[in-house]
Design a protein around this motif. Structure first.
Motif, PDB file in Angstrom:
ATOM      1  N   ASP A 110     -30.550  69.846   2.750  1.00 45.10           N
ATOM      2  CA  ASP A 110     -31.302  68.592   2.666  1.00 45.10           C
ATOM      3  C   ASP A 110     -30.379  67.377   2.705  1.00 45.10           C
ATOM      4  O   ASP A 110     -30.794  66.288   3.081  1.00 45.10           O
ATOM      5  CB  ASP A 110     -32.092  68.541   1.344  1.00 45.10           C
ATOM      6  N   LYS A 111     -29.141  67.579   2.257  1.00 38.22           N
ATOM      7  CA  LYS A 111     -28.221  66.453   2.123  1.00 38.22           C
ATOM      8  C   LYS A 111     -26.793  66.955   2.343  1.00 38.22           C
ATOM      9  O   LYS A 111     -26.491  68.113   2.101  1.00 38.22           O
ATOM     10  CB  LYS A 111     -28.368  65.850   0.721  1.00 38.22           C
ATOM     11  N   ILE A 112     -25.925  66.040   2.812  1.00 41.88           N
ATOM     12  CA  ILE A 112     -24.500  66.335   2.932  1.00 41.88           C
ATOM     13  C   ILE A 112     -23.735  65.221   2.227  1.00 41.88           C
ATOM     14  O   ILE A 112     -23.950  64.042   2.507  1.00 41.88           O
ATOM     15  CB  ILE A 112     -24.039  66.413   4.408  1.00 41.88           C
ATOM     16  N   GLU A 113     -22.889  65.610   1.296  1.00 41.87           N
ATOM     17  CA  GLU A 113     -21.952  64.682   0.648  1.00 41.87           C
ATOM     18  C   GLU A 113     -20.585  64.996   1.233  1.00 41.87           C
ATOM     19  O   GLU A 113     -19.948  65.982   0.866  1.00 41.87           O
ATOM     20  CB  GLU A 113     -21.942  64.870  -0.876  1.00 41.87           C
ATOM     21  N   LEU A 114     -20.147  64.180   2.192  1.00 40.88           N
ATOM     22  CA  LEU A 114     -18.909  64.447   2.913  1.00 40.88           C
ATOM     23  C   LEU A 114     -17.873  63.375   2.617  1.00 40.88           C
ATOM     24  O   LEU A 114     -18.161  62.185   2.715  1.00 40.88           O
ATOM     25  CB  LEU A 114     -19.173  64.482   4.420  1.00 40.88           C
ATOM     26  N   THR A 115     -16.692  63.821   2.251  1.00 37.07           N
ATOM     27  CA  THR A 115     -15.557  62.913   2.182  1.00 37.07           C
ATOM     28  C   THR A 115     -14.829  63.073   3.507  1.00 37.07           C
ATOM     29  O   THR A 115     -14.275  64.145   3.790  1.00 37.07           O
ATOM     30  CB  THR A 115     -14.626  63.260   1.003  1.00 37.07           C
ATOM     31  N   ARG A 116     -14.890  62.032   4.334  1.00 31.75           N
ATOM     32  CA  ARG A 116     -14.226  62.070   5.643  1.00 31.75           C
ATOM     33  C   ARG A 116     -12.796  61.577   5.442  1.00 31.75           C
ATOM     34  O   ARG A 116     -12.575  60.412   5.124  1.00 31.75           O
ATOM     35  CB  ARG A 116     -14.958  61.197   6.663  1.00 31.75           C
ATOM     36  N   VAL A 117     -11.849  62.487   5.590  1.00 34.83           N
ATOM     37  CA  VAL A 117     -10.441  62.151   5.419  1.00 34.83           C
ATOM     38  C   VAL A 117      -9.925  61.681   6.777  1.00 34.83           C
ATOM     39  O   VAL A 117     -10.011  62.410   7.760  1.00 34.83           O
ATOM     40  CB  VAL A 117      -9.640  63.367   4.893  1.00 34.83           C
ATOM     41  N   HIS A 118      -9.419  60.453   6.806  1.00 35.01           N
ATOM     42  CA  HIS A 118      -9.060  59.835   8.084  1.00 35.01           C
ATOM     43  C   HIS A 118      -7.677  60.261   8.553  1.00 35.01           C
ATOM     44  O   HIS A 118      -6.703  59.511   8.518  1.00 35.01           O
ATOM     45  CB  HIS A 118      -9.193  58.312   7.983  1.00 35.01           C
ATOM     46  N   THR A 119      -7.632  61.512   8.992  1.00 35.89           N
ATOM     47  CA  THR A 119      -6.441  62.107   9.582  1.00 35.89           C
ATOM     48  C   THR A 119      -6.900  63.305  10.404  1.00 35.89           C
ATOM     49  O   THR A 119      -8.065  63.705  10.335  1.00 35.89           O
ATOM     50  CB  THR A 119      -5.424  62.543   8.495  1.00 35.89           C
ATOM     51  N   THR A 120      -5.997  63.873  11.178  1.00 39.27           N
ATOM     52  CA  THR A 120      -6.258  65.103  11.912  1.00 39.27           C
ATOM     53  C   THR A 120      -5.192  66.097  11.480  1.00 39.27           C
ATOM     54  O   THR A 120      -4.005  65.769  11.505  1.00 39.27           O
ATOM     55  CB  THR A 120      -6.178  64.854  13.434  1.00 39.27           C
ATOM     56  N   HIS A 143     -12.311  54.088   1.252  1.00 36.94           N
ATOM     57  CA  HIS A 143     -11.196  53.983   0.303  1.00 36.94           C
ATOM     58  C   HIS A 143      -9.879  54.018   1.067  1.00 36.94           C
ATOM     59  O   HIS A 143      -9.577  55.024   1.713  1.00 36.94           O
ATOM     60  CB  HIS A 143     -11.227  55.151  -0.699  1.00 36.94           C
ATOM     61  N   PRO A 144      -9.092  52.945   0.997  1.00 36.84           N
ATOM     62  CA  PRO A 144      -7.789  52.954   1.684  1.00 36.84           C
ATOM     63  C   PRO A 144      -6.783  53.842   0.941  1.00 36.84           C
ATOM     64  O   PRO A 144      -6.930  54.085  -0.262  1.00 36.84           O
ATOM     65  CB  PRO A 144      -7.348  51.492   1.642  1.00 36.84           C
ATOM     66  N   LYS A 145      -5.785  54.319   1.689  1.00 32.85           N
ATOM     67  CA  LYS A 145      -4.741  55.117   1.036  1.00 32.85           C
ATOM     68  C   LYS A 145      -3.998  54.248   0.029  1.00 32.85           C
ATOM     69  O   LYS A 145      -3.978  53.017   0.134  1.00 32.85           O
ATOM     70  CB  LYS A 145      -3.797  55.722   2.064  1.00 32.85           C
ATOM     71  N   ASP A 146      -3.414  54.911  -0.985  1.00 32.70           N
ATOM     72  CA  ASP A 146      -2.674  54.191  -2.019  1.00 32.70           C
ATOM     73  C   ASP A 146      -1.598  55.130  -2.571  1.00 32.70           C
ATOM     74  O   ASP A 146      -1.322  56.180  -1.981  1.00 32.70           O
ATOM     75  CB  ASP A 146      -3.625  53.678  -3.120  1.00 32.70           C
ATOM     76  N   GLU A 147      -1.018  54.770  -3.706  1.00 30.10           N
ATOM     77  CA  GLU A 147       0.071  55.587  -4.251  1.00 30.10           C
ATOM     78  C   GLU A 147      -0.379  56.996  -4.651  1.00 30.10           C
ATOM     79  O   GLU A 147       0.418  57.920  -4.685  1.00 30.10           O
ATOM     80  CB  GLU A 147       0.759  54.887  -5.439  1.00 30.10           C
ATOM     81  N   LYS A 148      -1.676  57.197  -4.924  1.00 26.23           N
ATOM     82  CA  LYS A 148      -2.181  58.523  -5.297  1.00 26.23           C
ATOM     83  C   LYS A 148      -2.837  59.260  -4.132  1.00 26.23           C
ATOM     84  O   LYS A 148      -3.136  60.446  -4.242  1.00 26.23           O
ATOM     85  CB  LYS A 148      -3.207  58.393  -6.430  1.00 26.23           C
ATOM     86  N   HIS A 149      -3.121  58.545  -3.049  1.00 22.20           N
ATOM     87  CA  HIS A 149      -3.865  59.118  -1.923  1.00 22.20           C
ATOM     88  C   HIS A 149      -3.103  58.854  -0.626  1.00 22.20           C
ATOM     89  O   HIS A 149      -2.982  57.709  -0.208  1.00 22.20           O
ATOM     90  CB  HIS A 149      -5.270  58.506  -1.852  1.00 22.20           C
ATOM     91  N   LYS A 150      -2.647  59.939   0.005  1.00 24.03           N
ATOM     92  CA  LYS A 150      -1.824  59.832   1.212  1.00 24.03           C
ATOM     93  C   LYS A 150      -2.635  59.351   2.420  1.00 24.03           C
ATOM     94  O   LYS A 150      -2.081  58.799   3.370  1.00 24.03           O
ATOM     95  CB  LYS A 150      -1.199  61.197   1.499  1.00 24.03           C
ATOM     96  N   TYR A 151      -3.959  59.572   2.390  1.00 23.71           N
ATOM     97  CA  TYR A 151      -4.818  59.247   3.533  1.00 23.71           C
ATOM     98  C   TYR A 151      -5.940  58.298   3.124  1.00 23.71           C
ATOM     99  O   TYR A 151      -6.420  58.349   1.998  1.00 23.71           O
ATOM    100  CB  TYR A 151      -5.461  60.518   4.115  1.00 23.71           C
ATOM    101  N   ASP A 152      -6.392  57.468   4.080  1.00 25.71           N
ATOM    102  CA  ASP A 152      -7.644  56.737   3.919  1.00 25.71           C
ATOM    103  C   ASP A 152      -8.770  57.775   3.941  1.00 25.71           C
ATOM    104  O   ASP A 152      -8.652  58.811   4.611  1.00 25.71           O
ATOM    105  CB  ASP A 152      -7.890  55.784   5.092  1.00 25.71           C
ATOM    106  N   PHE A 153      -9.857  57.480   3.247  1.00 23.07           N
ATOM    107  CA  PHE A 153     -11.010  58.378   3.303  1.00 23.07           C
ATOM    108  C   PHE A 153     -12.279  57.581   3.050  1.00 23.07           C
ATOM    109  O   PHE A 153     -12.237  56.471   2.516  1.00 23.07           O
ATOM    110  CB  PHE A 153     -10.878  59.542   2.305  1.00 23.07           C
ATOM    111  N   THR A 154     -13.398  58.158   3.466  1.00 25.90           N
ATOM    112  CA  THR A 154     -14.704  57.523   3.299  1.00 25.90           C
ATOM    113  C   THR A 154     -15.684  58.541   2.741  1.00 25.90           C
ATOM    114  O   THR A 154     -15.792  59.650   3.259  1.00 25.90           O
ATOM    115  CB  THR A 154     -15.238  56.988   4.651  1.00 25.90           C
ATOM    116  N   TYR A 155     -16.383  58.154   1.658  1.00 29.88           N
ATOM    117  CA  TYR A 155     -17.467  58.978   1.146  1.00 29.88           C
ATOM    118  C   TYR A 155     -18.692  58.687   2.002  1.00 29.88           C
ATOM    119  O   TYR A 155     -19.093  57.533   2.149  1.00 29.88           O
ATOM    120  CB  TYR A 155     -17.803  58.628  -0.302  1.00 29.88           C
ATOM    121  N   LEU A 156     -19.293  59.733   2.554  1.00 33.15           N
ATOM    122  CA  LEU A 156     -20.485  59.594   3.385  1.00 33.15           C
ATOM    123  C   LEU A 156     -21.597  60.473   2.813  1.00 33.15           C
ATOM    124  O   LEU A 156     -21.366  61.649   2.524  1.00 33.15           O
ATOM    125  CB  LEU A 156     -20.189  60.043   4.824  1.00 33.15           C
TER     126      LEU A 156
END
Length: 161
Positions: A110-120, A143-156
């Motif tokens: 019914d639903k998808i909670e996807l964190t799209r990690v902006h990398t390949t 969410h842009p990358k920061d000191e704790k997160h190597k990649y940008d990501f988006t909650y969808l």
């Protein structure tokens, strides 16, 4: 309600060698917040990737192995259909992986909670393609990358059209 929850890269990569290919602490926090208190359905390999069962959740593990040994409080079944049947009706149930379980369940979800990690990345487990004729994004949070997160990501958050 059946919800798929995952973090996948731009090429839909989920993981490699039964492990995640990134470390995103904020995504772990979101996963915990969304799934706590619920039944979570997963394949055997996903279950085995955890050091121990996740707290405050009922684990439903799908495996073809007979007499698969699990800790007390975990439920073992041999099909996705049976996994859904053992979960309470009228409650949100989460499918948490892996790739084959997502593939089997995306059409009935019914639903998808996807964190799209902006990398390949290179992987051996993949999230299925999301058909935009079937699924619609109702919420997006970048969410842009920061000191704790190597990649940008988006909650969808996707729901069926």
């Amino acid at each position: 309600m059946l919800t798929l929850i995952a973090a996948a890269s731009e090429n839909n990569a989920l993981g490699k060698d039964n492990d995640l290919v990134w470390h995103l602490p904020d995504d772990f926090k979101r996963f915990k917040a969304l799934t706590s208190g619920h039944f979570i359905i997963m394949g055997r390999k996903t279950f085995e990737s955890f050091p121990k069962p996740l707290p405050n959740r009922t684990h439903v593990i799908i495996t073809r192995q007979k007499d698969y040994d699990v800790p007390e409080g975990c439920i073992v079944v041999n099909s996705l259909k049976k996994a859904i049947e053992v979960c309470p009706e009228n409650e949100e149930i989460f499918i948490i992986g892996g790739g084959q379980i997502y593939k089997q369940s995306i059409e009935i979800a019914d639903k998808i909670e996807l964190t799209r990690v902006h990398t390949t990345v290179e992987a051996d487990a993949f999230f299925p393609e999301i058909d935009e004729d079937v699924w619609e994004v109702i919420q997006s949070e970048y969410h842009p990358k920061d000191e704790k997160h190597k990649y940008d990501f988006t909650y969808l958050t996707f729901v069926k059209r």
